[in-house]
Scaffold this motif. Structure first.
Motif, PDB file in Angstrom:
ATOM      1  N   ASP A   1      -6.705 -42.465 -41.408  1.00 37.46           N
ATOM      2  CA  ASP A   1      -5.953 -41.984 -42.565  1.00 37.46           C
ATOM      3  C   ASP A   1      -5.826 -43.095 -43.608  1.00 37.46           C
ATOM      4  OD1 ASP A   1      -5.695 -39.781 -40.960  1.00 37.46           O
ATOM      5  OD2 ASP A   1      -3.562 -40.076 -40.539  1.00 37.46           O
ATOM      6  N   PRO A   2      -5.973 -42.773 -44.874  1.00 32.01           N
ATOM      7  CA  PRO A   2      -5.873 -43.804 -45.922  1.00 32.01           C
ATOM      8  C   PRO A   2      -4.543 -44.549 -45.873  1.00 32.01           C
ATOM      9  CG  PRO A   2      -6.722 -41.740 -46.830  1.00 32.01           C
ATOM     10  CD  PRO A   2      -6.262 -41.438 -45.432  1.00 32.01           C
ATOM     11  N   GLY A   3      -4.623 -45.854 -46.050  1.00 32.94           N
ATOM     12  CA  GLY A   3      -3.427 -46.673 -46.129  1.00 32.94           C
ATOM     13  C   GLY A   3      -2.747 -46.981 -44.819  1.00 32.94           C
ATOM     14  N   THR A   4      -3.392 -46.655 -43.689  1.00 33.65           N
ATOM     15  CA  THR A   4      -2.751 -46.867 -42.390  1.00 33.65           C
ATOM     16  C   THR A   4      -3.306 -48.066 -41.631  1.00 33.65           C
ATOM     17  OG1 THR A   4      -4.263 -45.402 -41.185  1.00 33.65           O
ATOM     18  CG2 THR A   4      -2.326 -44.384 -42.199  1.00 33.65           C
ATOM     19  N   THR A   5      -4.281 -48.764 -42.202  1.00 30.31           N
ATOM     20  CA  THR A   5      -4.902 -49.897 -41.512  1.00 30.31           C
ATOM     21  C   THR A   5      -4.074 -51.160 -41.696  1.00 30.31           C
ATOM     22  OG1 THR A   5      -7.109 -48.980 -41.847  1.00 30.31           O
ATOM     23  CG2 THR A   5      -6.959 -51.332 -41.370  1.00 30.31           C
ATOM     24  N   LEU A   6      -3.769 -51.834 -40.591  1.00 27.92           N
ATOM     25  CA  LEU A   6      -3.051 -53.106 -40.686  1.00 27.92           C
ATOM     26  C   LEU A   6      -3.386 -53.970 -39.478  1.00 27.92           C
ATOM     27  CD1 LEU A   6      -0.997 -54.824 -42.242  1.00 27.92           C
ATOM     28  CD2 LEU A   6       0.792 -53.815 -40.804  1.00 27.92           C
ATOM     29  N   CYS A   7      -3.787 -55.216 -39.753  1.00 26.59           N
ATOM     30  CA  CYS A   7      -4.030 -56.186 -38.687  1.00 26.59           C
ATOM     31  C   CYS A   7      -2.867 -57.178 -38.674  1.00 26.59           C
ATOM     32  CB  CYS A   7      -5.336 -56.923 -38.929  1.00 26.59           C
ATOM     33  SG  CYS A   7      -6.808 -55.853 -38.854  1.00 26.59           S
ATOM     34  N   THR A   8      -2.176 -57.262 -37.553  1.00 26.84           N
ATOM     35  CA  THR A   8      -0.970 -58.076 -37.438  1.00 26.84           C
ATOM     36  C   THR A   8      -1.219 -59.249 -36.498  1.00 26.84           C
ATOM     37  OG1 THR A   8       0.379 -56.093 -37.757  1.00 26.84           O
ATOM     38  CG2 THR A   8       1.477 -58.040 -36.863  1.00 26.84           C
ATOM     39  N   PRO A   9      -1.010 -60.494 -36.960  1.00 24.23           N
ATOM     40  CA  PRO A   9      -1.213 -61.654 -36.080  1.00 24.23           C
ATOM     41  C   PRO A   9      -0.227 -61.648 -34.916  1.00 24.23           C
ATOM     42  CG  PRO A   9      -1.078 -62.321 -38.389  1.00 24.23           C
ATOM     43  CD  PRO A   9      -0.634 -60.889 -38.327  1.00 24.23           C
ATOM     44  N   HIS A  10      -0.667 -62.150 -33.771  1.00 25.04           N
ATOM     45  CA  HIS A  10       0.226 -62.292 -32.625  1.00 25.04           C
ATOM     46  C   HIS A  10       1.239 -63.402 -32.915  1.00 25.04           C
ATOM     47  CE1 HIS A  10      -2.660 -60.369 -29.464  1.00 25.04           C
ATOM     48  NE2 HIS A  10      -2.560 -59.661 -30.560  1.00 25.04           N
ATOM     49  N   SER A  11       2.457 -63.210 -32.476  1.00 27.05           N
ATOM     50  CA  SER A  11       3.505 -64.206 -32.742  1.00 27.05           C
ATOM     51  C   SER A  11       3.228 -65.526 -32.035  1.00 27.05           C
ATOM     52  CB  SER A  11       4.869 -63.657 -32.309  1.00 27.05           C
ATOM     53  OG  SER A  11       4.850 -63.329 -30.922  1.00 27.05           O
ATOM     54  N   THR A  12       2.552 -65.469 -30.889  1.00 27.99           N
ATOM     55  CA  THR A  12       2.278 -66.692 -30.120  1.00 27.99           C
ATOM     56  C   THR A  12       0.903 -67.285 -30.405  1.00 27.99           C
ATOM     57  OG1 THR A  12       1.489 -65.361 -28.268  1.00 27.99           O
ATOM     58  CG2 THR A  12       3.826 -65.982 -28.260  1.00 27.99           C
ATOM     59  N   ASN A  13       0.064 -66.525 -31.120  1.00 23.96           N
ATOM     60  CA  ASN A  13      -1.291 -67.005 -31.431  1.00 23.96           C
ATOM     61  C   ASN A  13      -1.726 -66.389 -32.753  1.00 23.96           C
ATOM     62  OD1 ASN A  13      -3.921 -67.820 -31.578  1.00 23.96           O
ATOM     63  ND2 ASN A  13      -4.601 -66.797 -29.698  1.00 23.96           N
ATOM     64  N   PRO A  14      -1.455 -67.047 -33.868  1.00 25.85           N
ATOM     65  CA  PRO A  14      -1.774 -66.475 -35.180  1.00 25.85           C
ATOM     66  C   PRO A  14      -3.261 -66.302 -35.447  1.00 25.85           C
ATOM     67  CG  PRO A  14      -1.057 -68.757 -35.395  1.00 25.85           C
ATOM     68  CD  PRO A  14      -0.811 -68.371 -33.968  1.00 25.85           C
ATOM     69  N   LEU A  15      -4.113 -66.866 -34.607  1.00 29.56           N
ATOM     70  CA  LEU A  15      -5.547 -66.688 -34.786  1.00 29.56           C
ATOM     71  C   LEU A  15      -6.047 -65.366 -34.188  1.00 29.56           C
ATOM     72  CD1 LEU A  15      -6.847 -70.295 -34.027  1.00 29.56           C
ATOM     73  CD2 LEU A  15      -6.098 -69.305 -36.207  1.00 29.56           C
ATOM     74  N   ARG A  16      -5.197 -64.710 -33.420  1.00 32.35           N
ATOM     75  CA  ARG A  16      -5.532 -63.416 -32.813  1.00 32.35           C
ATOM     76  C   ARG A  16      -4.650 -62.330 -33.422  1.00 32.35           C
ATOM     77  NH1 ARG A  16      -6.099 -62.733 -26.381  1.00 32.35           N
ATOM     78  NH2 ARG A  16      -7.751 -64.237 -26.891  1.00 32.35           N
ATOM     79  N   SER A  17      -5.237 -61.172 -33.687  1.00 34.52           N
ATOM     80  CA  SER A  17      -4.510 -60.073 -34.315  1.00 34.52           C
ATOM     81  C   SER A  17      -4.767 -58.772 -33.580  1.00 34.52           C
ATOM     82  CB  SER A  17      -4.925 -59.902 -35.778  1.00 34.52           C
ATOM     83  OG  SER A  17      -4.489 -60.976 -36.585  1.00 34.52           O
ATOM     84  N   THR A  18      -3.800 -57.858 -33.702  1.00 31.19           N
ATOM     85  CA  THR A  18      -3.975 -56.469 -33.301  1.00 31.19           C
ATOM     86  C   THR A  18      -4.161 -55.641 -34.558  1.00 31.19           C
ATOM     87  OG1 THR A  18      -2.607 -56.740 -31.330  1.00 31.19           O
ATOM     88  CG2 THR A  18      -2.952 -54.495 -32.137  1.00 31.19           C
ATOM     89  N   CYS A  19      -5.276 -54.950 -34.668  1.00 28.39           N
ATOM     90  CA  CYS A  19      -5.549 -54.079 -35.805  1.00 28.39           C
ATOM     91  C   CYS A  19      -5.300 -52.632 -35.373  1.00 28.39           C
ATOM     92  CB  CYS A  19      -6.982 -54.254 -36.289  1.00 28.39           C
ATOM     93  SG  CYS A  19      -7.337 -55.923 -36.910  1.00 28.39           S
ATOM     94  N   ARG A  20      -4.483 -51.933 -36.148  1.00 26.35           N
ATOM     95  CA  ARG A  20      -4.004 -50.609 -35.754  1.00 26.35           C
ATOM     96  C   ARG A  20      -4.361 -49.597 -36.843  1.00 26.35           C
ATOM     97  NH1 ARG A  20       0.106 -48.478 -32.339  1.00 26.35           N
ATOM     98  NH2 ARG A  20       1.261 -46.717 -33.230  1.00 26.35           N
ATOM     99  N   PHE A  21      -4.743 -48.397 -36.411  1.00 28.16           N
ATOM    100  CA  PHE A  21      -5.210 -47.357 -37.312  1.00 28.16           C
ATOM    101  C   PHE A  21      -4.604 -46.018 -36.889  1.00 28.16           C
ATOM    102  CE2 PHE A  21      -8.236 -50.632 -36.481  1.00 28.16           C
ATOM    103  CZ  PHE A  21      -8.778 -50.985 -37.702  1.00 28.16           C
ATOM    104  N   THR A  22      -4.316 -45.159 -37.857  1.00 25.54           N
ATOM    105  CA  THR A  22      -3.819 -43.810 -37.596  1.00 25.54           C
ATOM    106  C   THR A  22      -4.912 -42.808 -37.937  1.00 25.54           C
ATOM    107  OG1 THR A  22      -1.567 -44.473 -38.141  1.00 25.54           O
ATOM    108  CG2 THR A  22      -2.036 -42.113 -38.121  1.00 25.54           C
ATOM    109  N   PHE A  23      -5.166 -41.889 -37.019  1.00 27.00           N
ATOM    110  CA  PHE A  23      -6.142 -40.826 -37.237  1.00 27.00           C
ATOM    111  C   PHE A  23      -5.442 -39.470 -37.181  1.00 27.00           C
ATOM    112  CE2 PHE A  23      -9.032 -44.176 -36.292  1.00 27.00           C
ATOM    113  CZ  PHE A  23     -10.273 -43.804 -36.773  1.00 27.00           C
TER     114      PHE A  23
END
Length: 262
Positions: free
Chosen positions: A86-108
């Motif tokens: 869905d438009p506007g739902t993409t966001l990659c959030t850095p891990h609090s303990t490792n800013p070089l790693r992120s979780t990217c989340r999407f809504t379908f």
């Protein structure tokens, strides 16, 4: 193996998403790493004119960190159908303990209608992902990684199944007839329509007082999803027709029909 997006399309899309900041460290980027991907939903069994929302995510890391918006997921399915988030739902959030790693989340959000998902689009969907690092460089595509078949989901047409044994009670010395019909959600026109010929069906029997279910015969649907067969009569018990499902159709049992012997 089909790739959902051509490289030129990917780069053009990211240029719009990321803007001038994308070239802040041109020529120094290393490829980010996509570690895993997950479709956060079980197989979807959808009726006519139905919508369903679910989430997809992946884990990625890079030595410069992951861009917060420079990511994409596509679910590639049958008949060339690609589902986009869905438009506007993409966001990659850095891990609090490792800013070089992120979780990217999407809504379908998927919808079963002739303008979204049609009958030809029922089946298996594979997850394709793209991610960029904070030092992504658009002209050279350094700092961009794609991955295919990270996870899978089946989007299936909801089924209905009828079955009837006749005559009741059976005539002594004569076979018992079983007729039924398997119908599927019609995403093209609404309502339900007969299943295609050739789908696997089993005839199932359970004698009164027994915990054992017997698979008596392997059958297939005929034109319009109709099934017709005969079987030698047995002791008092319950008869079903069962479809074990395909990528495009779910597992389903018909309603039970109890038959008493004369």
């Amino acid at each position: 193996m089909r790739k959902p997006l051509a490289a030129a399309t990917v780069l053009a899309t990211l240029a719009l998403l990321l803007g001038p900041a994308a070239t802040a460290r041109a020529g120094t980027a290393n490829p980010p790493r996509i570690l895993s991907g997950t479709i956060h939903a079980s197989d979807l069994v959808l009726g006519p004119a139905t919508s369903r929302t679910f989430f997809v995510s992946f884990e990625a890391e890079d030595d410069s960190g992951i861009s917060r918006t420079g990511a994409e997921v596509i679910l590639g399915g049958p008949d060339g159908r690609d589902l986009r988030s869905d438009p506007g739902t993409t966001l990659c959030t850095p891990h609090s303990t490792n800013p070089l790693r992120s979780t990217c989340r999407f809504t379908f959000t998927v919808r079963t209608d002739p303008w979204s998902l049609t009958n030809a689009h029922a089946g298996l969907y594979r997850m394709w992902a793209l991610v960029t690092s904070n030092d992504f460089d658009i002209p050279t595509s350094e700092g961009l990684t794609t991955a295919y078949d990270l996870d899978r989901i089946r989007i299936q047409r909801k089924a209905q199944f009828t079955a009837d044994a006749f005559p009741e009670p059976p005539r002594p010395g004569h076979p018992l007839g079983i007729v039924g019909r398997l119908t599927l959600a019609d995403w093209d026109n609404g309502g339900y329509t007969g299943a295609p010929a050739g789908l696997p069906v089993q005839l199932v029997y359970n004698a009164d007082g027994s915990s054992r279910y017997e698979y008596i015969a392997n059958l297939t649907t005929g034109s319009g999803g109709v099934i017709a067969t005969t079987t030698p009569p047995r002791a008092d018990g319950i008869w079903w027709l069962a479809h074990n499902g395909t990528d495009a159709t779910p597992w389903i049992y018909s309603a039970a029909d109890h038959v008493d012997m004369p």
